[in-house]
Design a protein around this motif. Sequence first.
Motif, PDB file in Angstrom:
ATOM      1  N   SER A  27       0.812  -1.226   0.000  1.00 36.41           N
ATOM      2  CA  SER A  27       0.000   0.000   0.000  1.00 36.41           C
ATOM      3  C   SER A  27       0.843   1.273   0.000  1.00 36.41           C
ATOM      4  CB  SER A  27      -0.976   0.041   1.182  1.00 36.41           C
ATOM      5  OG  SER A  27      -1.800  -1.087   1.153  1.00 36.41           O
ATOM      6  N   LYS A  28       2.139   1.145  -0.147  1.00 33.03           N
ATOM      7  CA  LYS A  28       3.009   2.327  -0.169  1.00 33.03           C
ATOM      8  C   LYS A  28       3.820   2.306  -1.462  1.00 33.03           C
ATOM      9  CE  LYS A  28       5.788   4.980   3.054  1.00 33.03           C
ATOM     10  NZ  LYS A  28       7.098   4.958   2.382  1.00 33.03           N
ATOM     11  N   PHE A  29       3.389   3.146  -2.393  1.00 35.94           N
ATOM     12  CA  PHE A  29       4.081   3.235  -3.672  1.00 35.94           C
ATOM     13  C   PHE A  29       3.730   4.580  -4.297  1.00 35.94           C
ATOM     14  CE2 PHE A  29       0.531   2.794  -6.692  1.00 35.94           C
ATOM     15  CZ  PHE A  29      -0.475   2.384  -5.832  1.00 35.94           C
ATOM     16  N   GLY A  30       4.512   5.010  -5.260  1.00 36.38           N
ATOM     17  CA  GLY A  30       4.201   6.266  -5.927  1.00 36.38           C
ATOM     18  C   GLY A  30       5.382   6.771  -6.727  1.00 36.38           C
ATOM     19  N   LEU A  31       5.213   7.958  -7.328  1.00 35.61           N
ATOM     20  CA  LEU A  31       6.261   8.502  -8.190  1.00 35.61           C
ATOM     21  C   LEU A  31       7.441   8.981  -7.357  1.00 35.61           C
ATOM     22  CD1 LEU A  31       4.487  10.545 -11.007  1.00 35.61           C
ATOM     23  CD2 LEU A  31       5.261   8.169 -11.009  1.00 35.61           C
ATOM     24  N   GLU A  32       8.624   8.604  -7.814  1.00 34.94           N
ATOM     25  CA  GLU A  32       9.864   9.064  -7.184  1.00 34.94           C
ATOM     26  C   GLU A  32      10.821   9.480  -8.286  1.00 34.94           C
ATOM     27  OE1 GLU A  32      11.689   6.242  -4.551  1.00 34.94           O
ATOM     28  OE2 GLU A  32       9.804   5.790  -3.510  1.00 34.94           O
ATOM     29  N   GLU A  33      11.851  10.201  -7.901  1.00 33.81           N
ATOM     30  CA  GLU A  33      12.888  10.538  -8.875  1.00 33.81           C
ATOM     31  C   GLU A  33      13.956   9.449  -8.839  1.00 33.81           C
ATOM     32  OE1 GLU A  33      14.203  14.540  -8.163  1.00 33.81           O
ATOM     33  OE2 GLU A  33      12.185  15.350  -8.493  1.00 33.81           O
ATOM     34  N   LYS A  34      14.370   9.049 -10.034  1.00 33.66           N
ATOM     35  CA  LYS A  34      15.412   8.022 -10.158  1.00 33.66           C
ATOM     36  C   LYS A  34      16.334   8.425 -11.285  1.00 33.66           C
ATOM     37  CE  LYS A  34      13.749   3.470  -8.692  1.00 33.66           C
ATOM     38  NZ  LYS A  34      13.627   2.062  -9.111  1.00 33.66           N
ATOM     39  N   PRO A  35      17.577   7.949 -11.293  1.00 33.32           N
ATOM     40  CA  PRO A  35      18.440   8.243 -12.437  1.00 33.32           C
ATOM     41  C   PRO A  35      17.906   7.568 -13.704  1.00 33.32           C
ATOM     42  CG  PRO A  35      19.638   7.090 -10.689  1.00 33.32           C
ATOM     43  CD  PRO A  35      18.219   7.154 -10.261  1.00 33.32           C
ATOM     44  N   ILE A  36      18.003   8.244 -14.825  1.00 31.17           N
ATOM     45  CA  ILE A  36      17.650   7.611 -16.099  1.00 31.17           C
ATOM     46  C   ILE A  36      18.641   6.469 -16.323  1.00 31.17           C
ATOM     47  CG2 ILE A  36      17.572   7.940 -18.617  1.00 31.17           C
ATOM     48  CD1 ILE A  36      16.694  10.843 -18.079  1.00 31.17           C
ATOM     49  N   LEU A  71      11.774  -1.082  -6.120  1.00 30.74           N
ATOM     50  CA  LEU A  71      11.638  -1.527  -7.510  1.00 30.74           C
ATOM     51  C   LEU A  71      10.612  -0.657  -8.253  1.00 30.74           C
ATOM     52  CD1 LEU A  71      12.519  -4.220  -9.257  1.00 30.74           C
ATOM     53  CD2 LEU A  71      10.075  -4.720  -9.047  1.00 30.74           C
ATOM     54  N   THR A  72      10.956  -0.282  -9.485  1.00 32.84           N
ATOM     55  CA  THR A  72       9.977   0.362 -10.368  1.00 32.84           C
ATOM     56  C   THR A  72       9.076  -0.734 -10.923  1.00 32.84           C
ATOM     57  OG1 THR A  72      11.582   2.047 -11.014  1.00 32.84           O
ATOM     58  CG2 THR A  72       9.682   1.743 -12.470  1.00 32.84           C
ATOM     59  N   ILE A  73       7.753  -0.547 -10.830  1.00 28.96           N
ATOM     60  CA  ILE A  73       6.851  -1.600 -11.291  1.00 28.96           C
ATOM     61  C   ILE A  73       6.329  -1.319 -12.706  1.00 28.96           C
ATOM     62  CG2 ILE A  73       6.220  -2.659  -9.120  1.00 28.96           C
ATOM     63  CD1 ILE A  73       4.118  -0.766  -8.649  1.00 28.96           C
ATOM     64  N   GLY A 129       9.634  -5.141 -13.831  1.00 27.45           N
ATOM     65  CA  GLY A 129       8.692  -4.878 -12.742  1.00 27.45           C
ATOM     66  C   GLY A 129       8.503  -6.058 -11.818  1.00 27.45           C
ATOM     67  N   ASN A 130       9.417  -7.015 -11.896  1.00 27.16           N
ATOM     68  CA  ASN A 130       9.360  -8.200 -11.029  1.00 27.16           C
ATOM     69  C   ASN A 130      10.728  -8.395 -10.378  1.00 27.16           C
ATOM     70  OD1 ASN A 130       8.710 -10.645  -9.814  1.00 27.16           O
ATOM     71  ND2 ASN A 130       8.990 -11.839 -11.682  1.00 27.16           N
ATOM     72  N   THR A 131      11.735  -8.666 -11.219  1.00 24.18           N
ATOM     73  CA  THR A 131      13.085  -8.842 -10.682  1.00 24.18           C
ATOM     74  C   THR A 131      14.014  -7.694 -11.075  1.00 24.18           C
ATOM     75  OG1 THR A 131      13.631 -10.208 -12.600  1.00 24.18           O
ATOM     76  CG2 THR A 131      12.908 -11.358 -10.617  1.00 24.18           C
ATOM     77  N   ILE A 132      13.619  -6.887 -12.068  1.00 19.82           N
ATOM     78  CA  ILE A 132      14.388  -5.682 -12.430  1.00 19.82           C
ATOM     79  C   ILE A 132      13.391  -4.524 -12.589  1.00 19.82           C
ATOM     80  CG2 ILE A 132      16.204  -6.995 -13.613  1.00 19.82           C
ATOM     81  CD1 ILE A 132      14.964  -6.102 -16.287  1.00 19.82           C
ATOM     82  N   ASP A 133      13.921  -3.288 -12.589  1.00 19.77           N
ATOM     83  CA  ASP A 133      13.046  -2.118 -12.707  1.00 19.77           C
ATOM     84  C   ASP A 133      12.139  -2.234 -13.934  1.00 19.77           C
ATOM     85  OD1 ASP A 133      13.604  -0.696 -10.437  1.00 19.77           O
ATOM     86  OD2 ASP A 133      15.204   0.513 -11.339  1.00 19.77           O
ATOM     87  N   GLY A 134      10.878  -1.863 -13.753  1.00 20.40           N
ATOM     88  CA  GLY A 134       9.877  -1.981 -14.813  1.00 20.40           C
ATOM     89  C   GLY A 134       9.662  -0.690 -15.578  1.00 20.40           C
ATOM     90  N   VAL A 135       8.502  -0.575 -16.182  1.00 23.77           N
ATOM     91  CA  VAL A 135       8.279   0.429 -17.226  1.00 23.77           C
ATOM     92  C   VAL A 135       7.266   1.518 -16.857  1.00 23.77           C
ATOM     93  CG1 VAL A 135       8.920  -1.220 -19.033  1.00 23.77           C
ATOM     94  CG2 VAL A 135       6.513  -0.964 -18.394  1.00 23.77           C
ATOM     95  N   GLN A 136       6.761   1.528 -15.630  1.00 24.02           N
ATOM     96  CA  GLN A 136       5.894   2.654 -15.237  1.00 24.02           C
ATOM     97  C   GLN A 136       6.815   3.799 -14.827  1.00 24.02           C
ATOM     98  OE1 GLN A 136       3.151   0.950 -12.383  1.00 24.02           O
ATOM     99  NE2 GLN A 136       2.118  -0.257 -13.969  1.00 24.02           N
ATOM    100  N   ALA A 137       7.474   4.362 -15.825  1.00 28.10           N
ATOM    101  CA  ALA A 137       8.523   5.353 -15.618  1.00 28.10           C
ATOM    102  C   ALA A 137       8.732   6.098 -16.931  1.00 28.10           C
ATOM    103  CB  ALA A 137       9.822   4.658 -15.210  1.00 28.10           C
ATOM    104  N   GLU A 138       9.480   7.200 -16.864  1.00 25.70           N
ATOM    105  CA  GLU A 138       9.730   7.946 -18.104  1.00 25.70           C
ATOM    106  C   GLU A 138      10.731   7.223 -19.013  1.00 25.70           C
ATOM    107  OE1 GLU A 138       9.172  12.553 -17.334  1.00 25.70           O
ATOM    108  OE2 GLU A 138      10.242  11.612 -15.652  1.00 25.70           O
ATOM    109  N   TYR A 139      11.623   6.459 -18.391  1.00 29.36           N
ATOM    110  CA  TYR A 139      12.596   5.667 -19.165  1.00 29.36           C
ATOM    111  C   TYR A 139      12.692   4.279 -18.543  1.00 29.36           C
ATOM    112  CZ  TYR A 139      14.134  10.105 -21.173  1.00 29.36           C
ATOM    113  OH  TYR A 139      14.166  11.312 -21.825  1.00 29.36           O
TER     114      TYR A 139
END
Length: 364
Positions: A27-36, A71-73, A129-139
């Motif tokens: 229940s805790k997730f949302g937009l964050e800043e991450k390196p491209i 993790l980015t989902i 979005g499971n074992t590596i960063d996923g695609v609900q992101a700008e890159y």
Amino acid sequence: MPLALQERKNRQLPRGVMHANVFRAPSKFGLEEKPIPRAGPGEAVIQVRLTTICGTDLHIVRGEYPVAAGLTIGHEAVGIIHELGPGVTGYEAGQRVLVGAITPCGQCEPCLGGDKSQCGGPLGGWRLGNTIDGVQAEYARIPFAQANLALIPEELSDEAVLLLSDIASTGFSAAESGRIRLGDTVAVFAQGPIGLCATLGARLMGASEIFAIDSDPDRLRVSERFGATKTLLADWEPVAAIRELTHGRGVDVAIEALGQQATFENALRVVRPGGTLSSVGVYSGHLRIPLEAFGAGLADQTIVTTLCPGGKERMHRLMRLVEARRIDLAPLFTHVFPLEEIGTAYELFGSRRDKVLKVAIRVS
Ligand SMILES: [Zn+2]
Ligand SMILES: [Zn+2]
């Protein structure tokens, strides 16, 4: 351009930084800043244009399917190639591509044996979005890019192809794994997005009668547009109804697209001896088999399960169906949100309010 998107564009992010939808805790997730991300050997980085939320993402944010904090989902994307790592050939930056939810390496034993979704080990093809960063992101960084980027024909919109990366491909695979023959009778249990695509898949494969079962009358109405010849409310004894409609014979193929004991059991109860139960639901706990529906184990039935098929050739093949106007998946997108409002999009998708089927997340 939607206002929120304009505001985000105007708000200067430091160079090399992007927004991503990050899981922190149930229940805790949302937009964050991450390196491209940067593309390593064999990888590509795409600038995401359109993504969506999957039922599996709901399980993740509710804490029902564990992923690492941070993790980015997200695992379904249309994007523009931003960077290609060493060794990726046949592509150029700027090309528009569809990325599959399942990203097989194309080299390991399961991949070369044809089981690409099981790449590297059980369910191992599902990485984004499971074992590596996923695609609900700008890159997003895409592994094994050579095997997993499908160029999108110019005339097809992002919305027309996005669902081929997972939901539609999975639904179709239920019909394909069930080996439906021309004229077969088929029952599809649950008419969520995957079940609707299974219904459409059954029609494409030449089924005669297609019985669609769901508890939601709105979804049953949509299922008629996807090929259902008869719709049945889940609460109104669908097994008895199908037995009667098939004069006691049962159906040739029953598809389970929900992942629950009741729907699995109902699917088994309507399959004729020698028929096939094709399951694409995701189950938890234990699954019980009622022996009378199973001929005590002697009814020559086949039970087959399928994870979304992976790799770019599958996506090319399915895109040809869109190009030839044999399928139109756009009606599944009932809502669209900018990336900024992804929290609202999750809330709506999870609540199933407002006749929601799939939400499109417009990123760029
Ligand atoms: Zn999915
Ligand atoms: Zn592999």
